[in-house]
Write an enzyme that holds these catalytic residues in place. Structure first.
Site, PDB file in Angstrom:
ATOM      1  N   THR A   9       1.532  89.082 -13.681  1.00  0.00           N
ATOM      2  CA  THR A   9       2.713  89.798 -13.194  1.00  0.00           C
ATOM      3  C   THR A   9       3.430  89.062 -12.071  1.00  0.00           C
ATOM      4  O   THR A   9       4.556  89.418 -11.728  1.00  0.00           O
ATOM      5  CB  THR A   9       2.326  91.207 -12.697  1.00  0.00           C
ATOM      6  N   GLY A  10       2.792  88.046 -11.498  1.00  0.00           N
ATOM      7  CA  GLY A  10       3.405  87.296 -10.406  1.00  0.00           C
ATOM      8  C   GLY A  10       4.415  86.278 -10.890  1.00  0.00           C
ATOM      9  O   GLY A  10       4.639  86.101 -12.092  1.00  0.00           O
ATOM     10  N   VAL A  12       4.424  82.916 -10.829  1.00  0.00           N
ATOM     11  CA  VAL A  12       3.881  81.831 -11.641  1.00  0.00           C
ATOM     12  C   VAL A  12       3.415  82.357 -12.994  1.00  0.00           C
ATOM     13  O   VAL A  12       3.641  81.733 -14.033  1.00  0.00           O
ATOM     14  CB  VAL A  12       2.723  81.124 -10.901  1.00  0.00           C
ATOM     15  N   SER A  34      -3.962  92.560 -11.127  1.00  0.00           N
ATOM     16  CA  SER A  34      -4.758  93.359 -10.201  1.00  0.00           C
ATOM     17  C   SER A  34      -5.090  94.723 -10.787  1.00  0.00           C
ATOM     18  O   SER A  34      -4.517  95.149 -11.800  1.00  0.00           O
ATOM     19  CB  SER A  34      -4.005  93.543  -8.888  1.00  0.00           C
ATOM     20  N   SER A  37      -2.274  97.043 -11.582  1.00  0.00           N
ATOM     21  CA  SER A  37      -1.485  96.840 -12.805  1.00  0.00           C
ATOM     22  C   SER A  37      -2.286  97.052 -14.074  1.00  0.00           C
ATOM     23  O   SER A  37      -1.709  97.309 -15.132  1.00  0.00           O
ATOM     24  CB  SER A  37      -0.913  95.412 -12.815  1.00  0.00           C
ATOM     25  N   LEU A  81      -3.100  82.952 -10.220  1.00  0.00           N
ATOM     26  CA  LEU A  81      -3.582  83.859  -9.174  1.00  0.00           C
ATOM     27  C   LEU A  81      -3.255  83.330  -7.784  1.00  0.00           C
ATOM     28  O   LEU A  81      -3.227  82.116  -7.541  1.00  0.00           O
ATOM     29  CB  LEU A  81      -5.095  84.039  -9.295  1.00  0.00           C
ATOM     30  N   ASP A  82      -3.083  84.244  -6.855  1.00  0.00           N
ATOM     31  CA  ASP A  82      -2.952  83.889  -5.443  1.00  0.00           C
ATOM     32  C   ASP A  82      -4.270  83.325  -4.945  1.00  0.00           C
ATOM     33  O   ASP A  82      -5.349  83.760  -5.363  1.00  0.00           O
ATOM     34  CB  ASP A  82      -2.554  85.124  -4.632  1.00  0.00           C
ATOM     35  N   CYS A 147       2.965  71.794  -5.339  1.00  0.00           N
ATOM     36  CA  CYS A 147       4.285  71.516  -5.911  1.00  0.00           C
ATOM     37  C   CYS A 147       5.006  70.360  -5.234  1.00  0.00           C
ATOM     38  O   CYS A 147       6.041  69.901  -5.735  1.00  0.00           O
ATOM     39  CB  CYS A 147       5.154  72.774  -5.870  1.00  0.00           C
ATOM     40  N   GLY A 178       9.723  78.436  -4.600  1.00  0.00           N
ATOM     41  CA  GLY A 178       8.369  78.011  -4.258  1.00  0.00           C
ATOM     42  C   GLY A 178       7.617  79.011  -3.398  1.00  0.00           C
ATOM     43  O   GLY A 178       6.390  78.926  -3.277  1.00  0.00           O
ATOM     44  N   HIS A 231      12.381  70.959  -5.798  1.00  0.00           N
ATOM     45  CA  HIS A 231      11.974  70.466  -4.480  1.00  0.00           C
ATOM     46  C   HIS A 231      12.466  69.028  -4.307  1.00  0.00           C
ATOM     47  O   HIS A 231      12.214  68.167  -5.163  1.00  0.00           O
ATOM     48  CB  HIS A 231      10.454  70.486  -4.333  1.00  0.00           C
TER      49      HIS A 231
END
Length: 340
Positions: A9-10, A12, A34, A37, A81-82, A147, A178, A231
């Site tokens: 869901t994020g 990335v 998570s 969700s 994931l974070d 990145c 980013g 970037h």
């Protein structure tokens, strides 16, 4: 091959979903996020921020917990994931015999984990054989770099091979995408430049040195600028062997051999390097999406008054520098027999 996406869901995770549509080798079979969700339809769980319509097949999928027991039907997983949760979860998947191709930082500097940019260091996939997540070697982790380390290592590789990099002074101008979603507050970034990105600068040197299997000094300053994607890097470089002139520097790029060119990987750009002659190029808005966002753009290539040369480099940060790079890693691993 059936693939799962962790952190689906994020920002990335959403980029993985977008890029994997119609992929000739990989099909999305499972989405993880998570506990907040899990159990919901993806269309209900995600705030879709990509500029295409959410694919109907993905929209109807039920989000699962990021638990390897719920992903027994996949061949491998991509992780968006974070880093606050990636270490534990990715390790659990690897121990369960499910390969992980990760965008997170947690395992990047592990001596047994490949930190991979396929055009730069494809031989590093051999590190997988040293991992001990499972006795039979079925579970393992491969990472793609930060990145900034991705375009920097790509810009340096032909030059390092020809002259040997000794010292790099680097300033980055990093797009707001980013920072993920919701990212940087509008009042902080609109019409502004933020001269510091928390946690960014310490990753660039170690990751780039691991990618190039080289030791050199690097001083990095990371800034956030109000561009959407792409970037930009400004690098001034000192070599161990000083190039005679700018033509010799250009020859280093034109004579460089792409070690994966014969593999015909779907996400591999037909032209890895685009050297721009125009002084005002490259520009993120004009060039970040070229070659599917997987090309490295180099401009302002010139002899330097301090050190040896200076250049500008630019790449799409959420494609080449994140999800697209991870997909190219998976393609290389599949072609080399590590997947499937």
């Amino acid at each position: 091959m059936k693939v799962g996406i962790l952190g689906a869901t994020g920002a990335v995770g959403q980029k993985f979903i977008r890029l994997l549509q119609d992929h000739p080798w990989f099909s999305i079979s499972a989405l993880g996020a998570s506990e907040r969700s899990s159990g919901k339809k993806y269309s209900e769980a995600a705030n879709w921020i990509e500029d295409i319509t959410l694919p109907s097949k993905v929209a109807a999928m039920t989000v699962r917990n990021c638990d390897p027991a719920e992903f027994s039907d996949v061949d491998f997983v991509f992780s968006g994931l974070d880093s606050s949760v990636a270490g534990e979860i990715e390790g659990a998947f690897a121990r369960a015999g499910i390969p992980v191709i990760s965008n997170a930082k947690n395992y990047r500097m592990d001596d047994t984990v490949p930190l991979l940019v396929p055009e730069i260091n494809p031989e590093q996939i051999e590190l997988i054989k040293k991992q001990e997540f499972t006795k039979d070697g079925s579970g393992w982790i491969v990472t793609n770099p930060n990145c900034v380390a991705v375009p920097l290592s790509m810009a340096l590789k032909p030059l390092h091979d020809a002259f040997g990099v000794d010292t790099v002074i680097l300033t980055t101008m990093q797009a707001i995408s980013g920072a993920g979603y919701p990212g940087v507050a509008s009042l902080d970034i609109l019409g502004n430049v933020v001269p510091f990105i928390s946690g960014e600068e310490p990753k660039i040197g170690p990751e780039t040195r691991k990618l190039l299997s080289a030791e050199f000094d690097l001083q990095a300053t990371a800034t956030r600028v109000p561009t959407l994607n792409g970037h930009m890097l400004s690098a001034t470089i000192k070599f161990k062997k000083k190039p005679a002139d700018l033509e010799e520097v250009r020859d280093a790029y034109s004579n460089w051999h792409n070690p994966i060119s014969a593999l015909n990987l779907p996400f591999s750009p037909s032209e890895v390097y685009k050297i721009h002659e125009k002084d005002t190029y490259p520009q993120p808005r004009l060039h970040a999406d070229q070659e599917g966002g997987m090309q490295l753009h180099i401009g302002r290539l010139r002899m330097a008054e301090v050190f040896d040369i200076s250049l500008m480099a630019m790449a799409h940060n959420t494609i080449r520098g994140a999800a697209g790079g991870a997909i190219l890693n998976a393609e290389l691993l599949h072609k080399k027999g590590y997947l499937g």
